[in-house]
Structure formats: C-alpha cells, structure tokens
Design a protein around this motif. Structure first.
Motif, PDB file in Angstrom:
ATOM      1  N   THR B 106       0.813  -1.227   0.000  1.00 46.95           N
ATOM      2  CA  THR B 106       0.000   0.000   0.000  1.00 46.95           C
ATOM      3  C   THR B 106       0.840   1.267   0.000  1.00 46.95           C
ATOM      4  O   THR B 106       0.538   2.232  -0.710  1.00 46.95           O
ATOM      5  CB  THR B 106      -0.917   0.038   1.233  1.00 46.95           C
ATOM      6  N   MET B 110       0.677   4.087  -2.896  1.00 43.98           N
ATOM      7  CA  MET B 110       0.297   5.479  -2.616  1.00 43.98           C
ATOM      8  C   MET B 110       1.411   6.438  -3.038  1.00 43.98           C
ATOM      9  O   MET B 110       1.157   7.487  -3.633  1.00 43.98           O
ATOM     10  CB  MET B 110      -0.020   5.639  -1.125  1.00 43.98           C
ATOM     11  N   ILE B 128      -7.335   6.348   2.052  1.00 40.57           N
ATOM     12  CA  ILE B 128      -7.702   4.968   1.713  1.00 40.57           C
ATOM     13  C   ILE B 128      -9.155   4.802   2.120  1.00 40.57           C
ATOM     14  O   ILE B 128      -9.498   4.942   3.296  1.00 40.57           O
ATOM     15  CB  ILE B 128      -6.815   3.961   2.463  1.00 40.57           C
ATOM     16  N   ASP B 143     -10.583   7.941   6.442  1.00 38.78           N
ATOM     17  CA  ASP B 143      -9.359   7.370   5.919  1.00 38.78           C
ATOM     18  C   ASP B 143      -8.962   6.149   6.749  1.00 38.78           C
ATOM     19  O   ASP B 143      -9.000   6.219   7.984  1.00 38.78           O
ATOM     20  CB  ASP B 143      -8.246   8.410   5.959  1.00 38.78           C
ATOM     21  N   ALA B 146      -4.008   6.053   5.449  1.00 39.97           N
ATOM     22  CA  ALA B 146      -3.008   6.740   4.628  1.00 39.97           C
ATOM     23  C   ALA B 146      -2.390   7.940   5.345  1.00 39.97           C
ATOM     24  O   ALA B 146      -1.222   8.266   5.144  1.00 39.97           O
ATOM     25  CB  ALA B 146      -3.642   7.196   3.311  1.00 39.97           C
ATOM     26  N   THR B 286     -10.170   2.145  -2.405  1.00 33.12           N
ATOM     27  CA  THR B 286      -9.823   3.208  -3.351  1.00 33.12           C
ATOM     28  C   THR B 286      -8.834   4.171  -2.715  1.00 33.12           C
ATOM     29  O   THR B 286      -9.038   4.610  -1.588  1.00 33.12           O
ATOM     30  CB  THR B 286     -11.082   4.002  -3.756  1.00 33.12           C
ATOM     31  N   LEU B 287      -7.764   4.500  -3.434  1.00 26.05           N
ATOM     32  CA  LEU B 287      -6.847   5.542  -2.969  1.00 26.05           C
ATOM     33  C   LEU B 287      -7.456   6.849  -3.471  1.00 26.05           C
ATOM     34  O   LEU B 287      -7.157   7.347  -4.560  1.00 26.05           O
ATOM     35  CB  LEU B 287      -5.438   5.320  -3.519  1.00 26.05           C
ATOM     36  N   LYS B 296      -6.666  -0.611  -4.501  1.00 31.23           N
ATOM     37  CA  LYS B 296      -5.741  -1.501  -3.790  1.00 31.23           C
ATOM     38  C   LYS B 296      -6.478  -2.764  -3.367  1.00 31.23           C
ATOM     39  O   LYS B 296      -7.498  -2.703  -2.679  1.00 31.23           O
ATOM     40  CB  LYS B 296      -5.204  -0.747  -2.564  1.00 31.23           C
TER      41      LYS B 296
END
Lengths: 341, 341
Positions: B106, B110, B128, B143, B146, B286-287, B296
């Motif tokens: 991850t 990112m 994230i 989130d 992240a 989803t980023l 991801k």
C-alpha cells in the motif's frame, strides 16, 4: 480488612441488583465490609428480602439524591451534593472506605472523583482502564475514553499506572506494555505515539513497542496504551462488529426447519461461546489515577456483572493500588518527564 | 469503453490468480479492456492455460520488476522504475487506462500514485477508502490509514470525496455523511473532530453529525469519516475481535463427539454466515484523491476477491469518478476552506 463503598442507586438496575450482588460475594470475602449508599428505606427493604438485615458485613449510609444517567458532570457536581455517588466517594475521601463502586454516569463519576479525591501526585489525567479478553486470558486497555488530545507524557503515565495494575491485579511479573499503533515499525504512527514511545522506552517498564489493533486480542501484550479518543473508538467499533456478527449468526438460524434443529443442537456450543466471551465477567473499569480506588460498572449490569465490578474493587483495595502507584510515580515519572522536556 | 490497468505481479498470489479473476469478469463486462502488466512470458503462459490467449479484451504490457511487500515507498520509487506497479500506474497517467488495480504494498502504491498521478487539485492528502458491511448493506469508511495527524480541512476533503464515491458507486442519493466520534453530542470529541464538524456542516453535504463506533455497522451513515490513525486502529481492532470470535467458535466445536456432530449439522449455517460477512466481497480499497482511479486489493486476495477489486475499478471508471470529484472540489471546497481560515 477492606471497606468497599457501593453506590447502590446509580445505573439502570437499582438497589435490588446491588444487594443481591453483595450477597453473592459475602461468603468468599468474609473480611470485607460493604458500605451501601442510597435511600435507607429502599436499601433496608432489599436487605431484608435478601436475608441480610443484620449482617455484620453490611453498613447502610443514607443519600437522598441520585445522579441521573443523562446529567452533565457539572449538574452532578453542583446540584446533587447528597447523591449516592457523591456520598460513596466521600466515604473514600474521608478514609472510611478503601474503594468505591458505581454503575452511574461515567462523566459525573470522573468529575466527582477529580474534585473530591483529586489525582495521585504526578498524574495529570486519570484514565479509564478495563480488562478485555484474549485467546489465552486477558489484557488491560487504557485510556478507553476519559481523555482526548493526550500529550505523550499522559500516555507514559497511563503506561506506568497500567503496568502496576496489571502486576497487582493480574499477578503478572513485569507486565508487557505496548502502544496501540497502526504498524509495528517505529517509524509508524502519529506524533503523539512516536514521542510516547521514546518516553516509554526510557522509563522503567517492560515496554515491548507498538502493537496493531488486530494483535491485541492475541495476548501479545498485558497492557495496551492509547489516547482516550482512539481507545474509545476502537472499543466501540469492536463491540459494534461483535454485535453485528451475533445478529447475523442468530439470523442464519431462522431459515426454515433445518435452521431451527441446527440451532437446538448447536445451543450448548453457543452457550459455551457466550460464556467464554461474556462481557459481564469483564465488568468493572478502573478510573486509574484518582487518589482513591474508583470502579465504574456498566449502567445495565446484572447481579453477576455488578459483583464482578465489586471484586475488582476488592482486589485493588487489598493490593493498596493507589498507594503503590503513588510510590512508583515518585521513582519513575519525574526523571522521565525531565529528560523528555 | 473503460480500460483497466492490472498490476498482475504484486501481492502474494501472482499472475495465475489475476488471470483467472479477469477471465471471470469478461462475460459480464464485454466493453472493458484489461491491460495486464507484468512479466510477459508468465502472463502469456497463464493466459494460454486460461484459454484467453488471443482474447481481444486482454492486452499484455511488459514490466521486468516487482515491488516487494516489505519494500519502503522510497525504495519502490527509486529502485524499481520498471516495476509492474509503476508501469500499470503509468498507463493511467498517459491516458491509456482509466483505472489501475494492484495487490501490492500500500505504501508504495500510494507513493507512486502521488508522484506520477499527483492529487486532484484541491485535495491535499489522498485517503484509503473502503466499503464495510452493515446489517442492511454497506457503508464507506475513510481514511483507513493513509494519513495520520490530519487537520480538520483534510477530514472535510475526505467527506466530500467519500460522498461523491458513495453517490456514484453505491448509487445513494444524498449520502449521509458522519464523523466518527466518541459520542453523538456536539461537545464531544477531540479538537480535530470538533472543528471538522463545523466545516462539514458548512459544506454542501448531507452531514448527519457524529456517529459512535458501535453504530457504524448499523447503517446509520453511508460515509464515515475519520483520521487515518483512528480509522486504521478501529478497523484492525474490529478485525482482531472478529478473528478471535471465529477462533473461539471453532474451538467450541472440538469438545468431544457432541461438538463434532453439532459442527457437521451446523456447517451450512456457518457457511451462510461466512458468505454474508465474507470480507472478500469488500476487497478493493480506493486511494481516493489521486488524479486517477487507483484500487488496492489485499495482498492475499484469491481469484474471487481480486475480481471484486477489479469491479470497483470498473464501476469508478464508468462513472468517471476522478473527473466528478475534481468538478465538485471546485464548487465545494474552496469557499469552505476560505471561511474556516
């Protein structure tokens, strides 16, 4: 000979539950005196019903008011001077009792505790500490919601107090202390946790580093330390998921005759599971850091759960937890705080 | 006609899993072109085994390197210019693909996303975002790890992006957005959450206020917003408890012959429960906030789970999620940020 003050009026269940819980404890704790605080008439009625009228282990103290569950801490402080919660806490303050147990409003209990007992010298913020299950036993988690926006030194104080409680109550030698974090690597985490790690490493603790949320139930640490906001969210989220799983499990059984038969056959298994994970056995959170032992029971605790909370109070009183924490704070915290400045 | 770039080499499972997952999707998505990125020889071998060699929905792009699961983001950025992850992201950057899916590291994903795609103008920190189950459906949480130490305006950005994703992907009109907090009252929470609440209230969102951890699984909100540290801890803790419950449930069944028979009879019920709560169907985070759709997958995703992640990419690509977020940011965020300064 420990003296335990019991707020018999706060919470949802009332004096009958409290009295029955106390009755269940008398035999195993013949050296404990229980000071029940609340409306004398109601209490005497319940004591008679429970055949405890005249017991030399039970003393009744009158209190004319009760702190309501939805009252703000300031309302409880100013408006309810004669609440069962306040009178019970006063018994500890005046030295008539070694610990107090209440099922009432947590905010009010903490506020009254801070005002009338104050904190142990060296402790800035008392934390809510509770035991949670692991696959092999239990661990202590704190802070579970008393303090938000903690500074690193507050986390250090939680760690020191939690370690002493684990040692004294769980009987663990050199309890493993960990910081709740988002990864095990040192570089991970927010500023508060990264700085707290430095403090914990320098202190006289068996600090094992970071632990992730997914590992706390595996028993990798005896004491898990976190900010009150994080701790409360993590606890509530876990409880929410457990509730949902339980809901889904029950729903799976109603699919027709097969489901119903399977459920009957499965019931002893489910009952064993429920006992194993029964949250009632973990009832009794410690308001750790107050200058006196204060135990918070869930508001809706039944007789068994309330008795578990009282047992926590008895154990901590027997081990003179407050005194021990005060001693260790003197030795441990001051140098660490000075060094981190 | 959406084009989806698929990093076929990252993660634990490798190209065979990825190819089979794609094969499972071809029939329902005849208008999608899948760009598989990785070692050409391995990929062609797997495609032949799956009878996809020559499919006009599959294109192979060569990449000679793979980002390892334990590599740091900087190692991935500097040392692995020809990694399958990088090449797949480049396809999106150059406009050959509308979305990229990877089961890799991850942090690296990112980092590569931020460097090569950059963020949508107006978004400081991509989050994230993932779907989690409720008793009635699902909700979006972000989130989930992240960003730590978010400022209130970051939470506002998460809320706006999450609301658009929920609207576009979940098909919810006016998604209910809530802030994860330790109580429902406005006075509760830490500084970050209290200030974020003011921003969310002023923005064009269906902001329903605070939600406690115990309520998120009840479906009270469609989008739940929090700091990355809090979100990650809450998610991991919940997963840890679910694992422990599962472990205890299985352990309850091994008590002698009764347990074994009960288990056999109970198996279809447990299977139904597992399907209902199957985390594989939620695979695909989803980023959110990168200037391109980046999904991801869990590193250990099997064929079914990986296909679920690819479906998320397809849906977001069909709804032109990045474009829609960029439009709304222009309208929504700037005034709110100016007003809060």
């Amino acid at each position: 000979m420990p003296h335990i003050a019991v707020d018999a009026m706060s919470g949802d269940s009332g004096p009958s539950t409290v009295v029955l819980a106390i009755r269940d404890l008398l035999e195993d704790h013949p050296d404990v005196i229980f000071h029940l605080v609340g409306d004398t008439v109601s209490l005497q009625t319940e004591l008679e019903k429970a055949h405890l009228h005249g017991s030399d282990q039970v003393v009744v103290h009158h209190a004319s008011q009760v702190v309501a569950m939805d009252e703000t801490p300031s309302q409880a402080l100013r408006g309810k001077r004669d609440s069962s919660m306040h009178v019970a806490i006063s018994l500890v303050r005046e030295g008539h009792a070694d610990a107090v147990v209440s099922a009432g409003n947590t905010g009010a209990l903490m506020a009254l505790g801070k005002v009338f007992l104050r904190t142990i010298p060296g402790i800035d913020r008392p934390a809510i500490a509770a035991f949670l299950p692991t696959t092999t036993g239990r661990f202590l988690a704190l802070d579970l919601g008393a303090n938000v926006d903690c500074r690193p030194e507050h986390l250090l104080q939680f760690a020191v107090m939690g370690s002493i409680l684990a040692e004294r109550v769980m009987g663990v030698t050199k309890p493993r202390v960990a910081l709740l974090n988002i990864g095990s690597e040192e570089i991970k985490g927010n500023e508060q946790v990264k700085e707290a790690a430095l403090l914990l490493r320098a202190a006289r603790l068996n600090f094992i580093g970071n632990v992730e949320g997914s590992d706390i139930y595996k028993g990798v640490a005896d004491v898990v330390v976190c900010d009150g906001f994080v701790g409360n969210v993590a606890l509530k989220t876990s409880e929410g998921l457990a509730t949902m799983i339980s809901h889904e499990l029950r729903a799976s059984y109603t699919h027709g005759w097969y489901g119903r038969i399977a459920y009957l056959i499965n019931r002893p298994i489910l009952q064993r599971l429920r006992r194993r994970l029964d949250s009632r056995q973990y009832n009794g959170a410690t308001l750790l850091g107050l200058n006196g032992i204060v135990i918070k029971s869930h508001g809706n605790a039944d007789r068994f759960a309330f008795a578990c909370a009282v047992k926590v109070a008895i154990t901590e009183a027997k081990h003179r937890l407050t005194l021990r924490i005060a001693e260790v704070i003197q030795e441990n915290l001051d140098p660490a705080v000075r060094n981190s400045a």
